[in-house]
Design an enzyme around this catalytic site. Structure first.
Site, PDB file in Angstrom:
ATOM      1  N   LYS A 157     -81.294  53.528  12.191  1.00 38.91           N
ATOM      2  CA  LYS A 157     -82.735  53.754  12.109  1.00 38.91           C
ATOM      3  C   LYS A 157     -83.477  52.589  12.762  1.00 38.91           C
ATOM      4  O   LYS A 157     -84.352  52.778  13.585  1.00 38.91           O
ATOM      5  CB  LYS A 157     -83.112  53.904  10.636  1.00 38.91           C
ATOM      6  CG  LYS A 157     -84.560  54.188  10.371  1.00 38.91           C
ATOM      7  CD  LYS A 157     -84.761  54.470   8.885  1.00 38.91           C
ATOM      8  CE  LYS A 157     -86.238  54.515   8.536  1.00 38.91           C
ATOM      9  NZ  LYS A 157     -86.465  54.755   7.112  1.00 38.91           N
ATOM     10  N   GLU A 172     -74.049  44.935  11.523  1.00 43.72           N
ATOM     11  CA  GLU A 172     -72.747  45.588  11.641  1.00 43.72           C
ATOM     12  C   GLU A 172     -72.760  46.588  12.791  1.00 43.72           C
ATOM     13  O   GLU A 172     -71.850  46.621  13.638  1.00 43.72           O
ATOM     14  CB  GLU A 172     -72.391  46.326  10.340  1.00 43.72           C
ATOM     15  CG  GLU A 172     -72.137  45.434   9.146  1.00 43.72           C
ATOM     16  CD  GLU A 172     -73.384  45.114   8.350  1.00 43.72           C
ATOM     17  OE1 GLU A 172     -74.509  45.227   8.911  1.00 43.72           O
ATOM     18  OE2 GLU A 172     -73.260  44.736   7.176  1.00 43.72           O
ATOM     19  N   GLY A 188     -82.802  56.045   4.867  1.00 44.30           N
ATOM     20  CA  GLY A 188     -81.429  56.100   5.382  1.00 44.30           C
ATOM     21  C   GLY A 188     -80.535  57.018   4.566  1.00 44.30           C
ATOM     22  O   GLY A 188     -79.813  57.864   5.107  1.00 44.30           O
ATOM     23  N   ARG A 189     -80.586  56.879   3.254  1.00 41.22           N
ATOM     24  CA  ARG A 189     -79.683  57.670   2.399  1.00 41.22           C
ATOM     25  C   ARG A 189     -80.138  59.125   2.267  1.00 41.22           C
ATOM     26  O   ARG A 189     -79.480  59.915   1.599  1.00 41.22           O
ATOM     27  CB  ARG A 189     -79.552  57.014   1.034  1.00 41.22           C
ATOM     28  CG  ARG A 189     -80.869  56.764   0.316  1.00 41.22           C
ATOM     29  CD  ARG A 189     -80.683  55.810  -0.846  1.00 41.22           C
ATOM     30  NE  ARG A 189     -81.923  55.375  -1.465  1.00 41.22           N
ATOM     31  CZ  ARG A 189     -82.701  54.396  -1.022  1.00 41.22           C
ATOM     32  NH1 ARG A 189     -82.385  53.774   0.099  1.00 41.22           N
ATOM     33  NH2 ARG A 189     -83.793  54.039  -1.668  1.00 41.22           N
ATOM     34  N   GLU A 204     -78.523  53.311  -4.820  1.00 38.48           N
ATOM     35  CA  GLU A 204     -79.495  52.598  -3.988  1.00 38.48           C
ATOM     36  C   GLU A 204     -80.901  53.090  -4.329  1.00 38.48           C
ATOM     37  O   GLU A 204     -81.869  52.343  -4.224  1.00 38.48           O
ATOM     38  CB  GLU A 204     -79.175  52.830  -2.505  1.00 38.48           C
ATOM     39  CG  GLU A 204     -79.818  51.806  -1.591  1.00 38.48           C
ATOM     40  CD  GLU A 204     -79.331  51.933  -0.159  1.00 38.48           C
ATOM     41  OE1 GLU A 204     -78.146  51.694   0.105  1.00 38.48           O
ATOM     42  OE2 GLU A 204     -80.140  52.287   0.700  1.00 38.48           O
ATOM     43  N   HIS A 257     -54.592  62.340 -12.808  1.00 42.87           N
ATOM     44  CA  HIS A 257     -53.347  61.584 -12.943  1.00 42.87           C
ATOM     45  C   HIS A 257     -53.598  60.088 -12.898  1.00 42.87           C
ATOM     46  O   HIS A 257     -52.669  59.312 -12.722  1.00 42.87           O
ATOM     47  CB  HIS A 257     -52.360  62.003 -11.856  1.00 42.87           C
ATOM     48  CG  HIS A 257     -51.970  63.442 -12.001  1.00 42.87           C
ATOM     49  ND1 HIS A 257     -50.844  63.844 -12.665  1.00 42.87           N
ATOM     50  CD2 HIS A 257     -52.623  64.569 -11.621  1.00 42.87           C
ATOM     51  CE1 HIS A 257     -50.794  65.170 -12.662  1.00 42.87           C
ATOM     52  NE2 HIS A 257     -51.864  65.627 -12.035  1.00 42.87           N
ATOM     53  N   LYS A 272     -78.967  42.056   4.563  1.00 44.76           N
ATOM     54  CA  LYS A 272     -79.077  42.040   6.023  1.00 44.76           C
ATOM     55  C   LYS A 272     -79.430  40.651   6.543  1.00 44.76           C
ATOM     56  O   LYS A 272     -79.157  40.341   7.689  1.00 44.76           O
ATOM     57  CB  LYS A 272     -80.111  43.060   6.493  1.00 44.76           C
ATOM     58  CG  LYS A 272     -79.642  44.503   6.285  1.00 44.76           C
ATOM     59  CD  LYS A 272     -80.569  45.513   6.935  1.00 44.76           C
ATOM     60  CE  LYS A 272     -80.054  46.915   6.739  1.00 44.76           C
ATOM     61  NZ  LYS A 272     -80.791  47.933   7.460  1.00 44.76           N
TER      62      LYS A 272
END
Ligand code: G6Q
Length: 544
Positions: A211, A217, A272-273, A358, A389, A509
């Site tokens: 965005k 990263e 973003g999410r 978030e 399990h 960030k």
């Protein structure tokens, strides 16, 4: 009615009634509630947009539900829903509208932000995405050497990664199998190296999804991708054929060297999410095709309409969101498990972790006051039956209360023998065992010696929702994601928090910047951290 934003949660009448009510019913067992009410398993269910929600195995009565619904009213949920859908700037700390619902609005709908209708822009981008996706899918988009694209690598992180990965995995059944999809997010070079080690640059397309187009990263991986491409293709002109960008930052995209003709935009009112159905979903669209992507959007939109229009008592996201508040704040449940019984949904819990935590991992209200109640629980999960399990032991017999959402499908996309019957039998059997447990009498009646009885007793009374869907289609995935998006909205509204900012992420960030400079500096840096951090930095530098 008092202003819900200004009236602290604990002072809302329904909250006070719920507190008293909780004292009365907290010892009631699901066994007892079901015994007294044979209709419960049919009554405490709702159905919308193809999702059947059975919430009868929750520690609630009709009175609880009524009070929770009143709490929603008193928390201003109706007004908040209208404010979101009307494009009001409800993300007050960033002064932004919150309009992921506009991403899936039909072209006939009008949604205004600052008096401008945003829907035409959404459809314009969708059309460009579809044209591009079709060219990749039919092989007519050529790489620099004239070969078709066979590999698509999405580079992004957080909201620019988790949605695309989850959607690709979830809808893999519908994907064009000749194409290979990879997702690179971590700044750890291993992520890039492993994702590209067997790929040929001449047949690879990178989608740089960011965005802001400034995220450390993503930018680091994008530059590495560029170098990787140019090492083989040896011509700057290749970038235009092998890189496209998804971003809101045209200047940074063009500074990176990507032609803005190859950029797909979105807007600051898409968090973003909440962006997997924006241009951030370009990899999804290439995988499943524009028509199926349209079905995905239609699923989102159907759930949006249900959330906006259905009475709260019939409203799936409202009921699910309120149940989460009920367990978090009245039963002190710290976590919430999400257990999809479908292998294709293996990344769904990871996706939901960001969406929920978030959004609602906040400690102050919209007015900036410290909250005096718990906000978002910790979401976690794994696909069934694998989790059975491993960690289900704790859910069945541990000391913590873990409400769980079981998500099952009536039909498998890969019908093989009796696999699906067995899978589904596990969904039903698990929720039954969690709710009703096994009494000492039952255990003894099985011939268990007395000393072993306590170990084999299951207290039960462990709550769960069961969500049943016909089959995992793009439409169904859209419905499910929107269901959780709006459930998060309901929780955030009751807690009077801003579900749409993420200052904790922003912190991350910038935090590493100073340390990175110190790790990389050729001169011995003047370290001014605490003694632990200083020593760690020195140790790393010494090994460098
Ligand atoms: C999501 C967050 C965060 C964001 C990433 C990537 O709601 O804001 O997860 O998506 O930090 O940001 P960019 O898309 O700007 O690279």
């Amino acid at each position: 009615m008092p202003d819900p934003i200004k009236t602290p949660l604990r002072q809302r009448p329904a909250w006070q009634q719920l507190t008293a009510h909780h004292d009365q019913i907290r010892a009631r067992t699901l066994r007892e509630l079901f015994d007294r009410d044979p209709e419960r398993g049919r009554r405490l269910t709702r159905e919308a947009c193809g999702v059947y929600l059975d919430f009868s195995k929750n520690r609630i009565t009709d009175e609880t539900l009524g009070l929770l619904l009143e709490l929603a009213q008193q928390s201003g949920l109706r007004e908040r829903i209208d404010a979101m859908f009307n494009g009001e700037k409800i993300n007050i700390t960033e002064d932004r509208a919150v309009l992921h619902v506009a991403l899936r609005a039909p072209s006939s709908q009008r949604i205004l932000v600052d008096d401008i209708d945003v829907v035409p822009g959404v459809h314009e981008v969708l059309t460009r995405m579809a044209e591009f996706a079709d060219k990749i899918r039919d092989g007519s988009w050529r790489g620099h050497t004239g070969r078709s694209i066979k590999n698509i690598v999405n580079i992004g992180i957080g909201g620019s990664d988790l949605g695309p990965v989850m959607a690709y995995e979830a809808l893999r059944h519908y994907s064009q199998r000749e194409l290979t999809f990879r997702f690179v997010s971590n700044v750890d070079g291993t992520d890039f190296a492993e994702a590209t080690r067997d790929l040929d640059p001449a047949e690879t397309l990178f989608i740089i999804s960011s965005k802001t187009f400034t995220t450390l990263e993503t930018m680091t991986n994008a530059h590495t991708a560029r170098d990787w491409c140019l090492r083989t293709l040896k011509d700057e002109a290749a970038i235009a054929r092998h890189f496209v960008a998804v971003s809101t930052n045209a200047d940074a995209v063009s500074a990176f060297g990507i032609d803005v003709m190859n950029m797909f935009g979105f807007w600051d009112w898409v968090g973003g999410r909440y962006s997997m159905d924006s241009a951030i979903g370009l990899s999804t669209m290439i995988a499943i095709g524009p028509d199926a992507f349209g079905d995905l959007l239609a699923g989102f939109h159907d759930m949006d309409e249900h959330f906006r229009a259905a009475p709260f008592a019939e409203n799936l996201p409202v009921i699910m969101g309120l149940l989460t508040v009920w367990y978090s704040d009245f039963f002190d449940a710290q976590t919430q498990a999400v257990l999809p019984y479908d292998q294709y949904l293996k990344r769904f819990p990871a996706y939901l972790q960001q969406l929920t935590m978030e959004s609602n991992g906040k400690h102050v209200t919209l007015t900036g006051a410290q909250v005096d109640y718990d906000t978002s629980p910790i979401y976690w999960g794994e696909p069934g039956t694998n989790g059975q399990h491993s960690f289900y032991q704790l859910i069945h017999q541990g000391t913590r209360l873990i409400p769980a959402d079981f998500i099952g499908f009536l039909h498998s996309l890969n019908p093989l023998g009796n696999h699906h019957d067995l899978l589904t039998a596990n969904v039903f059997a698990q929720t039954e065992a969690l709710a009703f447990g096994k009494t000492p009498e039952q255990v003894r009646a099985e011939g268990t010696p007395d000393w072993l009885v306590p170990h084999r007793v299951f207290e039960g009374n462990r709550p769960s929702n069961t969500l049943l869907v016909d089959r995992l289609t793009p439409h169904a995935l859209g419905v499910l994601v929107a269901l959780y998006e709006h459930s998060v909205f309901v929780q955030g509204t009751v807690w009077s928090i801003n579900s749409f900012d993420q200052w904790g992420v922003e912190l991350g960030k910038v935090l590493a910047k100073t340390v990175a400079d110190e790790l990389e500096s050729t001169d011995e840096p003047q370290l001014a951290h605490d003694s632990s951090t200083n020593a760690l930095i020195r140790r790393y530098r010494a090994a460098r």
